[in-house]
Design an enzyme around this catalytic site. Structure first.
Site, short mmCIF file in Angstrom:
data_model
loop_
_atom_site.label_atom_id
_atom_site.label_comp_id
_atom_site.label_asym_id
_atom_site.label_seq_id
_atom_site.Cartn_x
_atom_site.Cartn_y
_atom_site.Cartn_z
N ASP A 30 0.81 -1.22 0.00
CA ASP A 30 0.00 0.00 0.00
C ASP A 30 0.85 1.27 0.00
OD1 ASP A 30 -2.09 -1.76 0.27
OD2 ASP A 30 -2.91 -0.84 2.08
N ASP A 31 0.23 2.36 -0.46
CA ASP A 31 0.66 3.75 -0.25
C ASP A 31 1.75 4.24 -1.21
OD1 ASP A 31 -1.12 3.59 1.80
OD2 ASP A 31 0.36 3.71 3.42
N HIS A 43 -5.98 2.84 -4.23
CA HIS A 43 -5.96 3.05 -2.78
C HIS A 43 -6.34 4.50 -2.44
CE1 HIS A 43 -5.13 1.86 1.27
NE2 HIS A 43 -3.99 2.50 1.40
N HIS A 87 -5.08 9.26 0.40
CA HIS A 87 -5.14 8.51 1.66
C HIS A 87 -5.98 9.18 2.74
CE1 HIS A 87 -3.71 5.62 4.72
NE2 HIS A 87 -3.31 4.90 3.68
N TYR A 99 -6.77 2.99 5.53
CA TYR A 99 -7.00 2.56 6.93
C TYR A 99 -8.05 1.45 7.01
CZ TYR A 99 -4.84 7.12 7.54
OH TYR A 99 -4.01 8.21 7.44
N HIS A 116 3.71 -2.20 3.22
CA HIS A 116 3.78 -0.84 2.68
C HIS A 116 5.13 -0.62 2.02
CE1 HIS A 116 0.73 -0.74 5.87
NE2 HIS A 116 0.15 0.20 5.15
#
Length: 505
Positions: free
Chosen positions: A319-320, A369, A373, A410, A459
């Protein structure tokens, strides 16, 4: 408002037939959520001092700092650019550290048992880059238990002299800055008046005029010639000038922020002559990507999988990103002949376009995603739709395809946001807490506890996570597992849009 859901371990799972081979290993592992017993690193100097970009790297990459991952507790996600210029990196790191320190102070005020929390988010866009000048525009979003409040700040750099350009330094003299601010007052007043005239929130014209007269002192104050009022003054790739006045700066909060385009004939009268010469010379760098399906790929194609097709499967998901560490992760996955799934942020993908293109070329799945965020349990339906669509569009422009999976930031959402996704929603059942524990050995051990059909969360914004991956791959292969993309994990299974899947079962 519906209570938001969190995709964490132990979430209800949709049950399906196994598709990644019926053979199971004897070893059964428990899903794990590590206990919080160490202190997070929150000083950027401890995390970025070794960062350097090679000539073969993209010239601007993303460093993302993350503190906390529980939407019910205080958390921060802050990104800033890493470039080949040390003076830019130092300034942007220090600028971001101030934001992190402010977050830590606010989070401490809430405490661990508070019913609300601090939620801070910072991201940036590249507005202009050339051999002479580089311009970034930051958006900072803060929530102290309520809705997000956005502020905007521009960073402008003179690459020839190796220094940051302050707002005052753009102008020939303090008097020029004052004269510019006078012109801006007129443009700002016009923008406010237009929005006021378009509003249906007034009983009659007299009420509208009363509000207008009450707003005039605020317009005067919000456009006065000082650094704070014009900290979001910037120009873009077309050398068009803009200034963003933050919410409350020149009008009531209900009217939001104002972006005012500045005619060249206005700002050109006041620019410092040295800067004006540099500005005239500046030509936007060419970011053209290769065709979506090049006849001769820039990178050799990955080898066909050499793993046992009947082996039980696990899926690695990251992720991210993309981030400054993603290219190294892609190198590792390629060396190990492993495919993964990347849940990317649109704002980072727009910066590291070549990295995103490489993900697609080398056979990895790409998931959405969100753009930057934000917590989908807090934002409006319109903002949620914008976050999803913007990231879809960025990904399609770069890779030729839209993401086919979605993961909520999250893991938090409300039912009305879930219906917007229009694709399967992916959770996880292995979380190594790599955002908290910057220890490659520990992260590898936690990720390696995966059982068949697991979806492993990680991540690619953390160096220690990337360092852990070779050991994770060795451990999982030693257990007889096949490491696959989500496409492979769900092959032959009927999965539905707008439903949450936290494993491949």
């Amino acid at each position: 408002m519906n209570k938001y859901r969190i995709l964490l371990m132990g979430a209800a799972l949709s049950i399906f037939l196994t598709s990644c081979g019926a053979r199971q290993t004897k070893e059964a592992t428990t899903e794990n959520n590590a206990t919080a017993d160490t202190t997070e690193i929150t000083q950027l100097s401890e995390l970025t001092e070794e960062l350097t970009l090679n000539d073969s790297d993209e010239d601007i990459q993303v460093f993302t700092m993350k503190i906390g991952n529980d939407p019910q507790k205080s958390h921060l996600t802050a990104s800033f650019p890493v470039t080949k210029y040390a003076f830019i990196n130092e300034h942007e790191r220090n600028f971001s550290q101030q934001f992190i320190d402010e977050f830590k102070s606010e989070a401490a005020n809430f405490g661990n048992d508070a019913t609300s929390a601090a939620d801070f988010n910072q991201h940036f866009e590249i507005k202009h880059r050339s051999d002479e000048l580089m311009v970034f525009l930051y958006t900072r979003s803060k929530s102290l238990g309520n809705n997000y409040e956005d502020t905007f700040i521009a960073s402008m750099f003179d690459l020839k002299s190796g220094k940051r350009i302050s707002v005052a330094e753009l102008f020939e003299s303090p008097e020029s800055f004052e004269a510019f601010a006078t012109d801006m007052r007129e443009m700002a007043a016009k923008a406010v008046r237009q929005k006021l005239n378009e509003s249906d929130n007034f009983a009659n014209q007299q009420e509208r005029e009363t509000v207008w007269m009450e707003m005039l002192p605020g317009i005067d104050e919000g456009t006065a010639a000082n650094e704070e009022n014009y900290d979001a003054l910037f120009f873009d790739e077309n050398k068009e000038w803009y200034v963003i006045f933050d919410k409350y700066q020149i009008a009531s909060g209900a009217m939001g922020s104002f972006t005012v385009k500045i005619p060249q004939s206005v700002i050109g009268k006041y620019l410092n002559r040295k800067f004006a010469t540099l500005f005239a010379q500046s030509k936007q760098a060419d970011e053209a990507l290769a065709p979506v399906a090049p006849a001769t790929p820039s990178r050799p194609q990955a080898r066909p999988a050499e793993q046992d097709p009947q082996a039980p499967c696990v899926a690695l998901t990251f992720d991210d990103g993309p981030s400054v560490y993603t290219s190294r992760l892609l190198d590792i996955l390629r060396e190990e002949n492993v495919k993964a799934t990347f849940f990317i942020l649109g704002k980072s993908a727009a910066v590291q376009k070549q990295t995103l293109r490489r993900m697609a070329e080398e056979g990895h799945n790409i998931g959405n995603h969100s753009y930057d965020h934000k917590n989908f349990a807090k934002i409006s339906l319109d903002e949620a739709r914008r976050q999803i669509t913007l990231t879809d569009d960025i990904t399609q422009e770069i890779t030729g395809s839209k993401p086919t999976y979605f993961r909520f930031p999250y893991g938090a959402f409300t039912n009305d946001k879930l219906t917007l996704v229009n694709r399967p929603v992916i959770g996880w059942n292995i979380d190594p807490l790599d955002w908290k524990y910057r220890d490659a050995e520990r992260v590898a051990a936690e990720m390696s506890k995966a059982s068949p059909n697991a979806i492993i969360l990680a991540h690619d914004i953390h160096k220690t996570t990337v360092e852990a991956i070779p050991q994770v791959i060795r451990n999982l292969k030693a257990k007889g597992y096949r490491i696959v993309t989500l496409d492979e994990l769900f092959a032959g299974k009927s999965i539905q849009n707008n439903k949450v899947y936290s494993s491949g079962k």
